[in-house]
Design a protein around this motif. Structure first.
Motif, PDB file in Angstrom:
ATOM      1  N   GLN A   6      -3.532  -5.025  -3.159  1.00 57.07           N
ATOM      2  CA  GLN A   6      -3.114  -5.781  -1.976  1.00 57.07           C
ATOM      3  C   GLN A   6      -4.256  -5.843  -0.979  1.00 57.07           C
ATOM      4  O   GLN A   6      -4.964  -4.850  -0.769  1.00 57.07           O
ATOM      5  N   THR A   7      -4.409  -6.993  -0.356  1.00 51.83           N
ATOM      6  CA  THR A   7      -5.342  -7.134   0.750  1.00 51.83           C
ATOM      7  C   THR A   7      -4.723  -7.989   1.839  1.00 51.83           C
ATOM      8  O   THR A   7      -3.928  -8.893   1.553  1.00 51.83           O
ATOM      9  N   GLN A  22      -2.311 -10.980   0.411  1.00 51.74           N
ATOM     10  CA  GLN A  22      -2.661 -11.233  -0.982  1.00 51.74           C
ATOM     11  C   GLN A  22      -2.184 -10.094  -1.877  1.00 51.74           C
ATOM     12  O   GLN A  22      -2.179  -8.928  -1.487  1.00 51.74           O
ATOM     13  N   CYS A  23      -1.757 -10.450  -3.096  1.00 56.59           N
ATOM     14  CA  CYS A  23      -1.350  -9.465  -4.094  1.00 56.59           C
ATOM     15  C   CYS A  23      -1.778  -9.968  -5.464  1.00 56.59           C
ATOM     16  O   CYS A  23      -1.491 -11.124  -5.825  1.00 56.59           O
ATOM     17  N   THR A  71       0.111 -15.886 -13.317  1.00 55.56           N
ATOM     18  CA  THR A  71       0.780 -14.619 -13.604  1.00 55.56           C
ATOM     19  C   THR A  71       0.260 -13.504 -12.718  1.00 55.56           C
ATOM     20  O   THR A  71       0.999 -12.618 -12.312  1.00 55.56           O
ATOM     21  N   GLU A  72      -1.039 -13.551 -12.396  1.00 49.28           N
ATOM     22  CA  GLU A  72      -1.686 -12.438 -11.711  1.00 49.28           C
ATOM     23  C   GLU A  72      -1.401 -12.378 -10.209  1.00 49.28           C
ATOM     24  O   GLU A  72      -1.374 -11.307  -9.618  1.00 49.28           O
ATOM     25  N   ASP A  73      -1.232 -13.531  -9.564  1.00 48.26           N
ATOM     26  CA  ASP A  73      -1.232 -13.563  -8.102  1.00 48.26           C
ATOM     27  C   ASP A  73       0.127 -13.934  -7.519  1.00 48.26           C
ATOM     28  O   ASP A  73       0.809 -14.837  -8.018  1.00 48.26           O
ATOM     29  N   PHE A  74       0.467 -13.272  -6.421  1.00 52.92           N
ATOM     30  CA  PHE A  74       1.755 -13.530  -5.755  1.00 52.92           C
ATOM     31  C   PHE A  74       1.556 -13.346  -4.249  1.00 52.92           C
ATOM     32  O   PHE A  74       1.923 -12.331  -3.666  1.00 52.92           O
ATOM     33  N   GLY A 105       1.607  -1.666  -5.060  1.00 56.40           N
ATOM     34  CA  GLY A 105       0.309  -1.642  -4.412  1.00 56.40           C
ATOM     35  C   GLY A 105       0.285  -0.610  -3.299  1.00 56.40           C
ATOM     36  O   GLY A 105       1.284   0.064  -3.030  1.00 56.40           O
ATOM     37  N   GLN A 106      -0.865  -0.513  -2.627  1.00 58.02           N
ATOM     38  CA  GLN A 106      -1.060   0.506  -1.598  1.00 58.02           C
ATOM     39  C   GLN A 106      -0.459   0.102  -0.254  1.00 58.02           C
ATOM     40  O   GLN A 106      -0.370   0.921   0.648  1.00 58.02           O
TER      41      GLN A 106
END
Lengths: 113, 111
Positions: A6-7, A22-23, A71-74, A105-106
């Motif tokens: 996560q950012t 972002q994830c 698939t990777e990003d949400f 995520g963190q």
């Protein structure tokens, strides 16, 4: 293996501003989720996705939007930030049908002032 | 209304002092019950999934059990590194991906 990333980790927004959390996950999981965690409260589901192009509302979707083009990003979009959106946001992913073991995520700590 | 209640809210133990955390639930239909561990400033980390009454799972000093109304997380001879917040969550039947979380139990283990 990075897992769920996560950012940003921290962000301060002014009332009325917008931003995207972002994830991304590298485990090829179909299911992805966004939660918020308020002090002394349980995690609340905001939105979830069961695969690319498919999203659905959770328990507390108002004020948020999501998309799932890969698939990777949400990513989670906050429009017109309000103080009530001050919280810690967690993205999670899992494989298979239903809520099997989820990887979190963190977190992103967001403050709206 | 579907509810998940964890008790106690906080628990302080001495190293080696065994105890149990409770997660009681009132839901329309249970697909699964999950235990997570959360360290300060971190995301939850998966511990166990339980699906049916009578099921038990173990991992090191932790053992999770499930009945029709509640789940227990037993901690045997805890160490300071077991200090964390333990979260319980239930996955509801009905085709929804809704997962209802409890508020957690903050465990502190003193050396």
């Amino acid at each position: 293996n990075a897992g769920v990333t996560q950012t940003p980790k921290f962000r301060i927004l002014k009332i009325g501003q917008s931003m995207t959390l972002q994830c991304t996950q590298d485990m090829n999981h179909n299911y992805m989720y966004w939660y918020r965690q308020d002090p002394g409260m349980g995690l609340k589901l905001i939105y979830y996705s069961v695969g690319a192009g498919i999203t659905d509302k959770g328990e507390v979707p108002n004020g948020y939007n999501v998309s799932r083009s890969t698939t990777e990003d949400f990513p989670l979009r906050l429009e017109l930030a309000a103080p009530s959106q001050t919280s810690v946001y967690f993205c999670a992913s899992s494989w298979g049908q239903g809520f099997t073991e989820a990887f979190f995520g963190q977190g992103t700590r967001l403050t709206v002032v | 209304e579907d509810q998940v209640t964890q008790s106690p809210e906080a628990l302080r133990l001495q190293e080696g002092e065994s105890s149990s955390l409770n997660c009681s639930y009132t839901v329309s239909g249970l697909r699964g019950l999950f235990w997570y561990r959360q360290d300060p400033g971190k995301g939850p980390e998966f511990l166990f999934t339980l699906y049916s009454a009578g099921e038990e799972k173990e991992k090191e000093r932790l053992k999770a059990t499930l009945t029709k109304k509640e789940s227990f997380l037993h901690i045997t001879a805890p160490k300071p590194e077991d200090s964390a917040t333990y979260l319980c969550a239930v996955h509801l039947q009905g085709g929804s991906e809704k997962l209802v979380f409890g508020k957690g139990t903050k465990l502190t283990v003193n050396p």
